[in-house]
Design an enzyme around this catalytic site. Sequence first.
Site, short mmCIF file in Angstrom:
data_model
loop_
_atom_site.label_atom_id
_atom_site.label_comp_id
_atom_site.label_asym_id
_atom_site.label_seq_id
_atom_site.Cartn_x
_atom_site.Cartn_y
_atom_site.Cartn_z
N LYS A 39 0.85 -1.20 0.00
CA LYS A 39 0.00 0.00 0.00
C LYS A 39 0.89 1.24 0.00
O LYS A 39 2.10 1.15 0.22
CB LYS A 39 -0.91 -0.02 1.23
CG LYS A 39 -0.15 0.05 2.56
CD LYS A 39 -1.08 -0.16 3.74
CE LYS A 39 -0.28 -0.17 5.04
NZ LYS A 39 -1.11 -0.53 6.19
N ARG A 137 -11.36 -0.34 14.49
CA ARG A 137 -11.19 0.40 13.24
C ARG A 137 -12.14 -0.17 12.20
O ARG A 137 -13.05 0.51 11.75
CB ARG A 137 -9.72 0.31 12.78
CG ARG A 137 -9.40 1.10 11.55
CD ARG A 137 -7.90 1.19 11.30
NE ARG A 137 -7.27 -0.09 10.98
CZ ARG A 137 -5.99 -0.24 10.66
NH1 ARG A 137 -5.19 0.82 10.64
NH2 ARG A 137 -5.48 -1.42 10.38
N TYR A 262 12.94 31.93 3.44
CA TYR A 262 11.82 32.75 3.91
C TYR A 262 12.07 33.37 5.29
O TYR A 262 12.56 32.71 6.19
CB TYR A 262 10.54 31.91 3.96
CG TYR A 262 10.02 31.54 2.60
CD1 TYR A 262 9.50 32.50 1.75
CD2 TYR A 262 10.08 30.23 2.17
CE1 TYR A 262 9.03 32.16 0.49
CE2 TYR A 262 9.62 29.87 0.91
CZ TYR A 262 9.09 30.84 0.07
OH TYR A 262 8.64 30.50 -1.17
N MET A 310 9.09 24.56 -0.81
CA MET A 310 8.29 23.51 -1.45
C MET A 310 9.16 22.61 -2.33
O MET A 310 8.97 21.39 -2.35
CB MET A 310 7.20 24.17 -2.28
CG MET A 310 6.09 23.23 -2.69
SD MET A 310 4.72 24.22 -3.32
CE MET A 310 3.49 22.96 -3.53
C1 LIG Z 1 -0.39 -1.54 6.76
C2 LIG Z 1 -0.95 -2.80 7.26
C3 LIG Z 1 -0.11 -3.90 7.52
C4 LIG Z 1 1.39 -3.82 7.41
O1 LIG Z 1 1.91 -3.04 8.44
P1 LIG Z 1 3.49 -2.99 8.77
O2 LIG Z 1 3.53 -2.45 10.13
O3 LIG Z 1 4.12 -2.09 7.78
O4 LIG Z 1 3.99 -4.37 8.66
C5 LIG Z 1 -0.70 -5.08 7.90
N1 LIG Z 1 -2.03 -5.19 8.04
C6 LIG Z 1 -2.86 -4.17 7.82
C7 LIG Z 1 -4.33 -4.36 7.98
C8 LIG Z 1 -2.35 -2.94 7.43
O5 LIG Z 1 -3.19 -1.92 7.22
#
Ligand SMILES: *Cc1c(COP(=O)(O)O)cnc(C)c1O
Length: 381
Positions: A39, A137, A262, A310
């Site tokens: 991700k 969550r 700045y 930036m």
């Molecule tokens: C991001 C995520 C992981 C991986 O997390 P790490 O700490 O980077 O290993 C595993 N499970 C879920 C549901 C996540 O959102």
Amino acid sequence: MELLLRDTFLEVNLDNIIYNMKNIKEMVGEEVAIAAVVKANGYGHGAVGVAQELMENGADYLAVATLTEALDLRRHFADYKIFIMGFTPDKYLEHVVKNDITQTIFSYRQAEILNDYGNKYNKIPVVHIKYDTGFNRLGFRDSKESIDEIEKISKLPNLNVEGIFSHLALTNKEEDEKQYRKLVKVIESLEERGIKLKYKHIEDSISAVDYPEFRMNMIRPGAIIYGIKGFHYGTLDLKQALTLKTKVYNVRKVSKGEGVSYSYVWRAERDSIIGTVPFGYADGYPRNLTGKGFVTIHNQKAPIIGIICMDQCMVDLTDIEEVCEGDEAIIYGDGTNNTLDIHNASLLGSTNKNEIMSRIGMRVPRVYIKDEKIVNIINYI
Ligand SMILES: *Cc1c(COP(=O)(O)O)cnc(C)c1O
């Protein structure tokens, strides 16, 4: 290969990613599947750029947070198994089914929608049930009604309920174990009702290393794939895969008393040599490292001075010998040769390591190295 048209780029060492994957696989053994978490553009490394190495070195799944991330991977890899760990709203579920993506669900309503699309497209959508063991969550609330609902889901004819999972809060071992036990109990209740699921998982990177006894038969590592250590009890040999590099674009003399950047927040206390480096907060570099950050030039630390802009920032080169325009500057390294590693960048920036990596922006090209040669370049823009 694409052209590299910017001197600020993220170098990703694929050999290190492979090294980490192999060590993770060896740690968990053949019995435990790996959903490699890519991700947030593979924690900045480029999900598409690292996917093949992951799948060829022990990953069973590529795991993402959103449908858009899943579709990006699907466009590049027709056959890889892709898993959305997050919630996908009803109106997008058709795309999940059409693209053969494994979806997280925690309601009968969504199961039914997926089942119906399965019918429509002549497919059997694959889902993993998310069960909330305390994080609050996502996931089924812990109750008998939830078990009933999961049973109902498992009876839908056009749906493959392939797994069940939860997520640890990493509070402490005692709390984490309570969460694990809750999930085990749910799995037992389901099995008593004749529902057997292929994959059961609760562990991310830290827990996978620290609690071998809670690995079940799948883990979801993210950070450790990229060589980032956050664990406390276990051990695992890892190599940081990324190096963020740039070049000095301008070197100028600044007289004592002159301001830089700045508001002239920084003023020269002596006659100084100032370098301009072409990266800024729009590249994902934390603006709050103003007054704290540094880059590494000729293996020496060059402090960032003045407010980080930036797209650029200025560094003090006065104490570094003979810096020329075009010289390389390391923004994030592996900590050797006076470089700032991700761990220390996160401490300086008052955040965590994953944030430092995942915020590296789309304006930064990714350059992939294997056997010390450039094997791939990805430009997002
Ligand atoms: C991001 C995520 C992981 C991986 O997390 P790490 O700490 O980077 O290993 C595993 N499970 C879920 C549901 C996540 O959102």
